[in-house]
Motif scaffolding. Structure first.
Motif, short mmCIF file in Angstrom:
data_model
loop_
_atom_site.label_atom_id
_atom_site.label_comp_id
_atom_site.label_asym_id
_atom_site.label_seq_id
_atom_site.Cartn_x
_atom_site.Cartn_y
_atom_site.Cartn_z
N GLU A 33 0.83 -1.21 0.00
CA GLU A 33 0.00 0.00 0.00
C GLU A 33 0.86 1.25 0.00
OE1 GLU A 33 -3.96 -1.59 2.39
OE2 GLU A 33 -2.19 -0.91 3.52
N THR A 34 1.97 1.21 0.73
CA THR A 34 2.88 2.36 0.78
C THR A 34 3.50 2.61 -0.58
OG1 THR A 34 3.37 1.85 3.09
CG2 THR A 34 4.88 3.32 1.96
N SER A 35 3.93 1.54 -1.24
CA SER A 35 4.53 1.67 -2.57
C SER A 35 3.52 2.22 -3.56
CB SER A 35 5.05 0.31 -3.04
OG SER A 35 5.59 0.39 -4.34
N ARG A 36 2.28 1.74 -3.47
CA ARG A 36 1.24 2.22 -4.38
C ARG A 36 0.95 3.70 -4.14
NH1 ARG A 36 -2.78 -0.66 -2.64
NH2 ARG A 36 -1.95 -2.51 -3.70
N ALA A 37 0.89 4.10 -2.89
CA ALA A 37 0.65 5.51 -2.58
C ALA A 37 1.79 6.39 -3.09
CB ALA A 37 0.47 5.70 -1.07
N ARG A 38 3.00 5.91 -2.97
CA ARG A 38 4.16 6.68 -3.45
C ARG A 38 4.10 6.83 -4.97
NH1 ARG A 38 7.55 4.05 -0.59
NH2 ARG A 38 8.23 2.61 -2.21
N GLU A 39 3.73 5.75 -5.66
CA GLU A 39 3.60 5.81 -7.13
C GLU A 39 2.51 6.79 -7.54
OE1 GLU A 39 2.82 1.84 -8.32
OE2 GLU A 39 4.83 1.10 -7.83
N ARG A 40 1.37 6.75 -6.84
CA ARG A 40 0.26 7.65 -7.17
C ARG A 40 0.63 9.09 -6.86
NH1 ARG A 40 -4.67 4.65 -6.95
NH2 ARG A 40 -4.22 2.57 -7.80
N LEU A 41 1.45 9.29 -5.84
CA LEU A 41 1.87 10.65 -5.49
C LEU A 41 2.73 11.24 -6.60
CD1 LEU A 41 2.04 13.01 -3.53
CD2 LEU A 41 3.94 11.83 -2.38
N TRP A 42 3.68 10.48 -7.09
CA TRP A 42 4.52 10.97 -8.18
C TRP A 42 3.69 11.19 -9.45
CZ3 TRP A 42 8.78 13.48 -8.16
CH2 TRP A 42 9.73 13.27 -7.15
N ALA A 43 2.69 10.33 -9.66
CA ALA A 43 1.80 10.53 -10.81
C ALA A 43 1.02 11.83 -10.67
CB ALA A 43 0.85 9.34 -10.95
N ALA A 44 0.58 12.12 -9.44
CA ALA A 44 -0.12 13.38 -9.19
C ALA A 44 0.80 14.58 -9.42
CB ALA A 44 -0.66 13.40 -7.76
N ALA A 45 2.06 14.45 -9.02
CA ALA A 45 3.02 15.53 -9.25
C ALA A 45 3.20 15.78 -10.74
CB ALA A 45 4.35 15.19 -8.58
N ARG A 46 3.31 14.72 -11.51
CA ARG A 46 3.49 14.88 -12.96
C ARG A 46 2.24 15.51 -13.59
NH1 ARG A 46 6.01 9.79 -12.14
NH2 ARG A 46 4.10 8.67 -12.71
N GLU A 47 1.06 15.09 -13.13
CA GLU A 47 -0.17 15.68 -13.68
C GLU A 47 -0.27 17.16 -13.33
OE1 GLU A 47 -5.03 15.13 -13.66
OE2 GLU A 47 -3.75 13.56 -12.83
N ASN A 48 0.08 17.51 -12.09
CA ASN A 48 0.06 18.92 -11.71
C ASN A 48 0.99 19.74 -12.60
OD1 ASN A 48 -1.76 18.36 -9.71
ND2 ASN A 48 -0.40 18.84 -8.00
N GLU A 49 2.16 19.19 -12.85
CA GLU A 49 3.14 19.91 -13.68
C GLU A 49 2.60 20.08 -15.10
OE1 GLU A 49 7.94 19.96 -13.93
OE2 GLU A 49 6.99 17.99 -14.16
N GLN A 50 1.97 19.03 -15.64
CA GLN A 50 1.40 19.11 -16.98
C GLN A 50 0.30 20.15 -17.06
OE1 GLN A 50 0.19 15.08 -17.74
NE2 GLN A 50 2.28 14.35 -18.04
N ARG A 51 -0.41 20.35 -15.95
CA ARG A 51 -1.49 21.33 -15.90
C ARG A 51 -0.98 22.75 -15.63
NH1 ARG A 51 -6.85 19.42 -14.60
NH2 ARG A 51 -7.01 17.17 -14.90
N GLY A 52 0.33 22.89 -15.46
CA GLY A 52 0.91 24.21 -15.26
C GLY A 52 1.03 24.63 -13.81
N ALA A 53 0.75 23.72 -12.88
CA ALA A 53 0.87 24.05 -11.45
C ALA A 53 2.32 23.92 -11.01
CB ALA A 53 -0.02 23.11 -10.63
N SER A 54 2.74 24.83 -10.17
CA SER A 54 4.12 24.80 -9.67
C SER A 54 4.30 23.65 -8.68
CB SER A 54 4.46 26.12 -8.97
OG SER A 54 5.76 26.05 -8.41
N LEU A 55 5.47 23.05 -8.73
CA LEU A 55 5.83 21.99 -7.78
C LEU A 55 6.69 22.53 -6.65
CD1 LEU A 55 6.62 18.98 -10.16
CD2 LEU A 55 4.45 19.63 -9.12
N HIS A 56 6.77 23.85 -6.54
CA HIS A 56 7.62 24.46 -5.52
C HIS A 56 6.90 25.66 -4.92
CE1 HIS A 56 10.66 21.92 -7.34
NE2 HIS A 56 10.38 22.48 -8.50
N LEU A 57 7.37 26.08 -3.76
CA LEU A 57 6.83 27.25 -3.07
C LEU A 57 7.92 28.30 -2.93
CD1 LEU A 57 4.73 25.65 -0.17
CD2 LEU A 57 3.86 26.79 -2.22
N PRO A 58 7.55 29.57 -2.79
CA PRO A 58 8.56 30.61 -2.60
C PRO A 58 9.42 30.38 -1.35
CG PRO A 58 6.46 31.59 -3.20
CD PRO A 58 6.20 30.13 -2.96
#
Length: 259
Positions: free
Chosen positions: A26-51
């Motif tokens: 379950e932990t491995s699956r959550a980690r994979e889904r998290l990175w997938a979410a990060a990639r989707e956010n980036e594709q949508r133009g959302a920043s992956l960083h904060l000031p």
């Protein structure tokens, strides 16, 4: 350690660590889904960083509830809700659900208390709590969150002791664990000084019903996601017809003579 002992530690120390909440799979699956979410956010133009980040080694992932049903399951996990209600009571709202993946080279942010971000001092009671999902082993070298012991007892910022940053200690937890942290506990991210370890943690943030959530869920969630929410999650997100009105009414009009 049972729930009663975990709650006791949460109240006394400002946090508790619960091991093996998720299986390795379950932990491995959550980690994979998290990175997938990060990639989707980036594709949508959302920043992956904060000031507040000192470099690009902190990967921030927002909008988790929108991104995957797995995250909607975790934000309402029975153990998480049990710890939340033990500290805040039944009248709470889900304020946010984000992640911080600390890659090698990541640096600490400014120390803060999460409750201090959403409600002004004095902080006279626990009005918020973080449920932190550890998707990697968490230790000092890979950027474990650092906390100031017993700082959940402080009611104002000026009560922080001189040199308090040097007094901070790192959380230690295995992958699959959760860390329940009183919103008043002062903390910061650590520095990841490893050569090749990541430290992925997800932060489910809950607050008392009278506090405005950090996220406007009506605006942040798609119509498809809103329609798929179970009733209790709809209530906890404050997206039902009455939003948090019922919660506020309970708090304000607790004396029947006031009706």
């Amino acid at each position: 350690m049972g729930l009663a002992e975990q709650v006791s530690a949460l109240r006394d120390r400002g946090f508790c660590v619960v091991d093996e909440v998720l299986t390795p799979e379950e932990t491995s699956r959550a980690r994979e889904r998290l990175w997938a979410a990060a990639r989707e956010n980036e594709q949508r133009g959302a920043s992956l960083h904060l000031p507040i980040d000192r470099n690009a080694s902190n990967v921030r992932v927002f909008g988790l509830i929108e991104r995957d049903p797995l995250f909607r399951d975790l934000i309402q996990h029975p153990l998480a809700i049990a710890l939340v209600t033990a500290l805040l009571g039944e009248n709470f709202l889900i304020s946010n659900f984000t992640a911080n993946i600390a890659l090698p080279g990541s640096q600490p942010m400014k120390p803060h208390s999460d409750q201090g971000i959403v409600v002004p001092e004095p902080w006279l009671a626990p009005w918020s709590i973080n449920i932190i999902w550890c998707l990697n082993d968490v230790h000092e070298s890979n950027g474990a969150t650092r906390y100031l012991p017993l700082s959940h007892r402080l009611t104002r910022r000026d009560e922080l002791p001189d040199g308090y940053e040097a007094m901070m200690k790192p959380f230690e937890a295995a992958a699959g664990s959760i860390i329940a942290m009183d919103g008043r506990l002062w903390h910061t991210s650590g520095a990841n000084v490893t050569a090749n370890e990541e430290r992925a943690m997800m932060f489910g943030y809950y607050s008392a019903g009278f506090i405005r959530p950090q996220v406007n869920w009506n605006a942040a969630l798609s119509p498809e996601t809103l329609r798929a929410l179970p009733p209790r999650l709809t209530r906890w997100l404050g997206v039902e017809e009455t939003a948090n009105l019922a919660l506020g009414a309970h708090l304000v009009f607790s004396d029947p003579r006031q009706h």
